[in-house]
Design an enzyme around this catalytic site. Sequence first.
Site, PDB file in Angstrom:
ATOM      1  N   HIS A  85      -6.715   2.648   2.049  1.00  0.00           N
ATOM      2  CA  HIS A  85      -6.132   1.926   3.123  1.00  0.00           C
ATOM      3  C   HIS A  85      -4.813   2.145   2.817  1.00  0.00           C
ATOM      4  O   HIS A  85      -3.908   1.078   3.551  1.00  0.00           O
ATOM      5  CB  HIS A  85      -6.964   0.309   3.078  1.00  0.00           C
TER       6      HIS A  85
ATOM      7  N   ASP B 228     -12.800   3.766  -0.131  1.00  0.00           N
ATOM      8  CA  ASP B 228     -11.242   3.189   0.015  1.00  0.00           C
ATOM      9  C   ASP B 228     -10.317   3.970  -1.340  1.00  0.00           C
ATOM     10  O   ASP B 228     -10.167   3.016  -1.648  1.00  0.00           O
ATOM     11  CB  ASP B 228     -11.727   1.717   0.107  1.00  0.00           C
TER      12      ASP B 228
ATOM     13  N   GLY C 214      -0.070  -5.998  -2.330  1.00  0.00           N
ATOM     14  CA  GLY C 214       1.209  -4.791  -2.661  1.00  0.00           C
ATOM     15  C   GLY C 214       0.641  -3.655  -3.857  1.00  0.00           C
ATOM     16  O   GLY C 214       1.064  -3.365  -4.442  1.00  0.00           O
ATOM     17  N   ASN C 215      -0.393  -4.695  -4.962  1.00  0.00           N
ATOM     18  CA  ASN C 215      -0.684  -3.748  -6.364  1.00  0.00           C
ATOM     19  C   ASN C 215      -1.730  -2.732  -5.964  1.00  0.00           C
ATOM     20  O   ASN C 215      -2.119  -2.182  -6.244  1.00  0.00           O
ATOM     21  CB  ASN C 215      -1.921  -4.932  -7.274  1.00  0.00           C
ATOM     22  N   SER C 216      -2.493  -3.157  -4.388  1.00  0.00           N
ATOM     23  CA  SER C 216      -3.812  -1.698  -3.592  1.00  0.00           C
ATOM     24  C   SER C 216      -3.549  -0.360  -3.884  1.00  0.00           C
ATOM     25  O   SER C 216      -2.128  -0.063  -4.254  1.00  0.00           O
ATOM     26  CB  SER C 216      -3.743  -2.218  -2.262  1.00  0.00           C
TER      27      SER C 216
END
Length: 184
Positions: free
Chosen positions: A53, A83, A153-155
């Site tokens: 994502h 993901d 934003g840590n994704s």
Amino acid sequence: VIVSDPNADAIVQTVKNTAPAVVKVVSTLGGGAEASGSGAIISQDGYIITNNHVVESQKRLQVIYSDGTVHEAELIGTDAFADVAVIRVRDAVPATINLGDSDALQAGETVIAIGSPLGKFQNSVTVGVISALDRTVGTMESLIQTAAAINHGNSGGPLINLKGEIVGINTLVVRGDQTSFDVA
């Protein structure tokens, strides 16, 4: 009474060893909009693991190393169901992080999350424990639940054990009844 953390030195050393291999991933989308997340360099050949994502619908990919330098990246492959995505830079990499064995994790084990929360605070570090294993959220199964703070934003950033190995990829945040993928 002052209580010291017996893992403090191990945490500091693990961060020093792994943080240079954590990158900010910037996806330029249609219309010039940008989304960002995080990733981890897993090979000297420039392969970086992140979330699908973070990179889906991208027109251009760049990564920003921990030293602030910007590097062009290409999409290598994705798995939307899990993901996960792999991207690659052709430039020299500052460091790599080895993949660990997530099947060996135990509830209560200390872990470290490194990423770029809110797309602004690159290489931020949070520490927590493995809260539970084998969680299901929506269609995603076999997830690791951690008490390490994860923010937008840590994704795509790594969840690291105290051996300095990636044991998970930070993917989503569940707060109350809301689940959100955390791209900034």
